[in-house]
Design an enzyme around this catalytic site. Structure first.
Site, PDB file in Angstrom:
ATOM      1  N   SER A   1     -18.424   0.816 -38.793  1.00 42.45           N
ATOM      2  CA  SER A   1     -17.666   2.095 -38.598  1.00 42.45           C
ATOM      3  C   SER A   1     -16.662   2.506 -39.277  1.00 42.45           C
ATOM      4  CB  SER A   1     -17.280   2.261 -36.979  1.00 42.45           C
ATOM      5  OG  SER A   1     -18.347   2.258 -36.218  1.00 42.45           O
TER       6      SER A   1
ATOM      7  N   HIS B   1     -24.537   3.658 -42.278  1.00 40.95           N
ATOM      8  CA  HIS B   1     -23.840   3.882 -40.797  1.00 40.95           C
ATOM      9  C   HIS B   1     -24.500   5.012 -40.025  1.00 40.95           C
ATOM     10  CE1 HIS B   1     -20.045   5.491 -38.945  1.00 40.95           C
ATOM     11  NE2 HIS B   1     -20.416   4.687 -38.250  1.00 40.95           N
TER      12      HIS B   1
ATOM     13  N   GLU C   1     -24.989   7.589 -43.129  1.00 42.62           N
ATOM     14  CA  GLU C   1     -23.938   7.717 -44.338  1.00 42.62           C
ATOM     15  C   GLU C   1     -24.498   6.503 -44.997  1.00 42.62           C
ATOM     16  OE1 GLU C   1     -19.966   9.583 -42.800  1.00 42.62           O
ATOM     17  OE2 GLU C   1     -20.015   7.569 -42.124  1.00 42.62           O
TER      18      GLU C   1
ATOM     19  N   ASN D   1     -15.893   9.125 -39.517  1.00 45.54           N
ATOM     20  CA  ASN D   1     -15.048   8.630 -38.847  1.00 45.54           C
ATOM     21  C   ASN D   1     -13.560   8.747 -39.342  1.00 45.54           C
ATOM     22  OD1 ASN D   1     -16.552   7.534 -36.779  1.00 45.54           O
ATOM     23  ND2 ASN D   1     -17.004   5.650 -37.550  1.00 45.54           N
TER      24      ASN D   1
HETATM   25  N1  CAA Z   1     -32.196   8.053 -26.900  1.00 40.64           N
HETATM   26  C1  CAA Z   1     -33.119   8.987 -27.215  1.00 40.64           C
HETATM   27  N2  CAA Z   1     -33.062  10.414 -26.634  1.00 40.64           N
HETATM   28  C2  CAA Z   1     -31.958  10.680 -26.280  1.00 40.64           C
HETATM   29  C3  CAA Z   1     -30.897  10.071 -26.082  1.00 40.64           C
HETATM   30  C4  CAA Z   1     -31.096   8.736 -26.181  1.00 40.64           C
HETATM   31  N3  CAA Z   1     -30.070   7.573 -26.021  1.00 40.64           N
HETATM   32  N4  CAA Z   1     -29.945  10.634 -25.487  1.00 40.64           N
HETATM   33  C5  CAA Z   1     -30.471  11.887 -25.553  1.00 40.64           C
HETATM   34  N5  CAA Z   1     -31.598  11.930 -26.021  1.00 40.64           N
HETATM   35  C6  CAA Z   1     -32.434  13.378 -26.295  1.00 40.64           C
HETATM   36  C7  CAA Z   1     -32.892  13.922 -24.713  1.00 40.64           C
HETATM   37  O1  CAA Z   1     -33.975  13.115 -24.427  1.00 40.64           O
HETATM   38  C8  CAA Z   1     -33.006  15.226 -25.229  1.00 40.64           C
HETATM   39  O2  CAA Z   1     -34.209  15.358 -25.908  1.00 40.64           O
HETATM   40  P1  CAA Z   1     -35.265  16.774 -25.855  1.00 40.64           P
HETATM   41  O3  CAA Z   1     -34.316  17.905 -25.981  1.00 40.64           O
HETATM   42  O4  CAA Z   1     -36.422  16.646 -26.721  1.00 40.64           O
HETATM   43  O5  CAA Z   1     -35.566  16.557 -24.255  1.00 40.64           O
HETATM   44  C9  CAA Z   1     -32.100  15.462 -26.243  1.00 40.64           C
HETATM   45  O6  CAA Z   1     -31.673  14.416 -26.878  1.00 40.64           O
HETATM   46  C10 CAA Z   1     -30.874  16.040 -25.558  1.00 40.64           C
HETATM   47  O7  CAA Z   1     -30.425  15.382 -24.583  1.00 40.64           O
HETATM   48  P2  CAA Z   1     -29.847  15.727 -23.107  1.00 40.64           P
HETATM   49  O8  CAA Z   1     -30.538  16.953 -22.844  1.00 40.64           O
HETATM   50  O9  CAA Z   1     -29.832  14.756 -22.291  1.00 40.64           O
HETATM   51  O10 CAA Z   1     -28.435  15.963 -23.302  1.00 40.64           O
HETATM   52  P3  CAA Z   1     -27.522  16.808 -24.418  1.00 40.64           P
HETATM   53  O11 CAA Z   1     -28.019  17.884 -25.020  1.00 40.64           O
HETATM   54  O12 CAA Z   1     -26.249  16.747 -23.816  1.00 40.64           O
HETATM   55  O13 CAA Z   1     -27.621  15.708 -25.882  1.00 40.64           O
HETATM   56  C11 CAA Z   1     -26.622  14.239 -26.897  1.00 40.64           C
HETATM   57  C12 CAA Z   1     -27.286  14.541 -25.779  1.00 40.64           C
HETATM   58  C13 CAA Z   1     -27.399  14.304 -27.923  1.00 40.64           C
HETATM   59  C14 CAA Z   1     -25.976  12.811 -26.905  1.00 40.64           C
HETATM   60  C15 CAA Z   1     -25.327  15.224 -27.366  1.00 40.64           C
HETATM   61  O14 CAA Z   1     -24.478  15.405 -26.114  1.00 40.64           O
HETATM   62  C16 CAA Z   1     -24.540  14.936 -28.501  1.00 40.64           C
HETATM   63  O15 CAA Z   1     -24.764  15.025 -29.647  1.00 40.64           O
HETATM   64  N6  CAA Z   1     -23.344  14.047 -28.205  1.00 40.64           N
HETATM   65  C17 CAA Z   1     -22.378  14.010 -29.397  1.00 40.64           C
HETATM   66  C18 CAA Z   1     -23.124  12.715 -30.024  1.00 40.64           C
HETATM   67  C19 CAA Z   1     -22.082  12.230 -30.976  1.00 40.64           C
HETATM   68  O16 CAA Z   1     -21.032  12.863 -31.519  1.00 40.64           O
HETATM   69  N7  CAA Z   1     -22.323  11.182 -31.790  1.00 40.64           N
HETATM   70  C20 CAA Z   1     -21.702  10.380 -32.757  1.00 40.64           C
HETATM   71  C21 CAA Z   1     -20.548   9.475 -32.143  1.00 40.64           C
HETATM   72  S1  CAA Z   1     -19.754   8.781 -33.394  1.00 40.64           S
HETATM   73  C22 CAA Z   1     -20.471   7.688 -33.992  1.00 40.64           C
HETATM   74  O17 CAA Z   1     -21.636   7.454 -33.628  1.00 40.64           O
HETATM   75  C23 CAA Z   1     -19.981   7.002 -35.336  1.00 40.64           C
HETATM   76  C24 CAA Z   1     -19.073   5.676 -34.788  1.00 40.64           C
HETATM   77  O18 CAA Z   1     -19.085   4.727 -36.167  1.00 40.64           O
HETATM   78  C25 CAA Z   1     -18.318   5.521 -33.729  1.00 40.64           C
HETATM   79  P1  NAD Z   2     -21.884  -3.181 -28.796  1.00 40.57           P
HETATM   80  O1  NAD Z   2     -20.697  -3.912 -28.252  1.00 40.57           O
HETATM   81  O2  NAD Z   2     -22.840  -2.372 -28.052  1.00 40.57           O
HETATM   82  O3  NAD Z   2     -23.076  -4.235 -29.245  1.00 40.57           O
HETATM   83  C1  NAD Z   2     -22.760  -5.362 -30.079  1.00 40.57           C
HETATM   84  C2  NAD Z   2     -23.597  -6.503 -30.019  1.00 40.57           C
HETATM   85  O4  NAD Z   2     -23.671  -7.458 -31.041  1.00 40.57           O
HETATM   86  C3  NAD Z   2     -23.668  -7.240 -28.599  1.00 40.57           C
HETATM   87  O5  NAD Z   2     -24.793  -7.143 -27.855  1.00 40.57           O
HETATM   88  C4  NAD Z   2     -23.343  -8.629 -29.028  1.00 40.57           C
HETATM   89  O6  NAD Z   2     -23.715  -9.665 -28.364  1.00 40.57           O
HETATM   90  C5  NAD Z   2     -24.089  -8.784 -30.501  1.00 40.57           C
HETATM   91  N1  NAD Z   2     -23.302  -9.612 -31.286  1.00 40.57           N
HETATM   92  C6  NAD Z   2     -22.070 -10.061 -31.515  1.00 40.57           C
HETATM   93  N2  NAD Z   2     -22.168 -10.854 -32.551  1.00 40.57           N
HETATM   94  C7  NAD Z   2     -23.194 -11.263 -33.010  1.00 40.57           C
HETATM   95  C8  NAD Z   2     -23.586 -12.009 -33.790  1.00 40.57           C
HETATM   96  N3  NAD Z   2     -23.218 -12.933 -34.782  1.00 40.57           N
HETATM   97  N4  NAD Z   2     -25.088 -12.018 -34.173  1.00 40.57           N
HETATM   98  C9  NAD Z   2     -25.977 -11.143 -33.558  1.00 40.57           C
HETATM   99  N5  NAD Z   2     -25.519 -10.403 -32.427  1.00 40.57           N
HETATM  100  C10 NAD Z   2     -24.145 -10.282 -32.193  1.00 40.57           C
HETATM  101  O7  NAD Z   2     -21.633  -2.512 -30.167  1.00 40.57           O
HETATM  102  P2  NAD Z   2     -22.044  -1.070 -30.842  1.00 40.57           P
HETATM  103  O8  NAD Z   2     -21.492  -0.139 -30.182  1.00 40.57           O
HETATM  104  O9  NAD Z   2     -23.397  -1.416 -30.901  1.00 40.57           O
HETATM  105  O10 NAD Z   2     -21.503  -1.410 -32.388  1.00 40.57           O
HETATM  106  C11 NAD Z   2     -21.950  -2.302 -33.602  1.00 40.57           C
HETATM  107  C12 NAD Z   2     -21.410  -1.877 -34.798  1.00 40.57           C
HETATM  108  O11 NAD Z   2     -22.051  -0.506 -34.836  1.00 40.57           O
HETATM  109  C13 NAD Z   2     -20.128  -1.885 -34.632  1.00 40.57           C
HETATM  110  O12 NAD Z   2     -19.679  -2.392 -36.271  1.00 40.57           O
HETATM  111  C14 NAD Z   2     -19.822  -0.530 -34.510  1.00 40.57           C
HETATM  112  O13 NAD Z   2     -18.572  -0.203 -35.178  1.00 40.57           O
HETATM  113  C15 NAD Z   2     -20.784   0.054 -35.077  1.00 40.57           C
HETATM  114  N6  NAD Z   2     -21.141   1.508 -34.872  1.00 40.57           N
HETATM  115  C16 NAD Z   2     -20.759   1.841 -33.338  1.00 40.57           C
HETATM  116  C17 NAD Z   2     -21.126   3.045 -32.840  1.00 40.57           C
HETATM  117  C18 NAD Z   2     -20.866   3.448 -31.623  1.00 40.57           C
HETATM  118  O14 NAD Z   2     -20.738   4.768 -31.337  1.00 40.57           O
HETATM  119  N7  NAD Z   2     -20.680   2.660 -30.717  1.00 40.57           N
HETATM  120  C19 NAD Z   2     -21.547   4.150 -33.809  1.00 40.57           C
HETATM  121  C20 NAD Z   2     -21.841   3.934 -35.119  1.00 40.57           C
HETATM  122  C21 NAD Z   2     -21.230   2.657 -35.581  1.00 40.57           C
END
Ligand code: CAA
Ligand code: NAD
Length: 284
Positions: free
Chosen positions: A119, A140, A152, A190
């Protein structure tokens, strides 16, 4: 397509989603976890997600069985030896990722492409920890992987053009839309999203509103699908904390600094949905 067999390192929140979408797209997929307990937990998450899709009539039961037939798990690296692409989705920690790539490098076939789902770490430093920086990219994915359409695609100064073409084709084959990004910490999403999430925590610390009110305001006022605290719990507060530290280290700007409340919640084991409690209570 050049990529026919996919390896996934880590079967947590993201790794399980990446493995699920790859296997669903017809690709042989193998995941590697640290130990059998983590592997069983990750595989159970994939089974649960596929079961839900069947329940909703989005996937036929026979197709689910075929997906599971293409999916295998391991706790060793040898199972990844003949993968064309290995996507790493382990904990957001530079040393852990580097040592994992070093072990993978020893067994992976020479032509294999390595990708990181990081991330916030820059991809170049990960690529340079391997013997094949020209075959290394950032891929990503977004959470939840089965739903979010974006990947990404991060190239470094060293990435081969042919490798980029192969991973873009892979993204499209698994139903995702690739967007090209430069190798800067946080890439596009991000770089913009993390300061917003951290600022929501700062607003809470300053008493601007309650968790529920800030969430409601951003949902109804901006049309976001989730408020920032629901999203933080969803992403994982531990992962967000690691990301913030890495981005702050990189940019030295306050907007990326982890707020004290985030640090304390992580220290207290409140990781969000994955631990049962974060800003909200979650039944597990
Ligand atoms: N797996 C599979 N399908 C899923 C799911 C999952 N984990 N979660 C939800 N869905 C599906 C549902 O089955 C539903 O499908 P249908 O419309 O076909 O029935 C659809 O997605 C919508 O789900 P819900 O009606 O249960 O709920 P919702 O409308 O609130 O949507 C959500 C859920 C898609 C998660 C929505 O809330 C959302 O887009 N949230 C924001 C998510 C976001 O911003 N993600 C990015 C996070 S940052 C990141 O990932 C990067 C990083 O590095 C940290
Ligand atoms: P998580 O904590 O849910 O899962 C990480 C997993 O990796 C754990 O199950 C752990 O046992 C395993 N692990 C640790 N060291 C390992 C190794 N050496 N070999 C194999 N498995 C190992 O974390 P996550 O949220 O799945 O995040 C994983 C990566 O994806 C991170 O780099 C995170 O920044 C990135 N990411 C996270 C998100 C998010 O929304 N959580 C979204 C995009 C990208």
């Amino acid at each position: 397509m050049a990529i026919r067999k996919v390896g996934v390192l880590g079967c947590g929140l993201m790794g399980s989603g990446i493995a699920e979408v790859a296997a669903k797209a017809g690709l042989e997929t193998v995941v590697r976890e640290l130990n059998q307990g983590f592997l069983d937990k990750g595989m159970a998450r994939i089974h649960g997600s596929l079961a839900k899709a069947v329940e909703k009539g989005k996937l036929a039961a026979e197709e689910r069985d075929a997906v599971l037939g293409r999916l295998s798990g391991s706790t060793g690296f040898e199972a990844l030896a003949d993968c064309d692409l290995v996507v790493e989705a382990i904990v957001e920690n530079l040393d852990e990722k580097k040592s994992t790539y070093a072990a993978l490098d020893k067994v992976a076939k020479p032509g294999a492409i390595f990708a990181s789902n990081t991330s916030s770490l820059t991809v170049t430093q990960l690529a340079m920890a391997t013997s094949r920086p020209e075959r290394f990219v950032g891929l990503h994915f977004f959470n939840p992987v089965p739903v979010m359409k974006l990947v990404e695609v991060v190239r470094t100064l060293l990435t081969d053009e042919a490798v980029l073409a192969d991973v873009n084709e892979f993204c499209r084959a698994i139903g995702k839309t690739p967007v090209a990004c430069k190798d800067n910490s946080g890439f596009i999403v991000n770089r913009l999203l993390v300061p917003y999430l951290l600022d929501a925590i700062r607003a809470l610390e300053e008493g601007v509103g309650s968790v529920a009110d800030i969430d409601e305001a951003m949902k109804l006022g901006c049309g976001y699908p989730m408020g920032p605290f629901t999203l933080l719990d969803f992403v994982g507060l531990d992962t967000t904390y690691y990301i913030a530290n890495i981005m702050f280290e990189e940019y030295r700007e306050k907007r990326f600094a982890p707020p004290p409340l985030l640090k304390q919640m992580v220290q207290a084991g409140r990781f969000g949905r994955k631990s049962g409690r974060g800003f909200y209570e979650h039944s597990r």
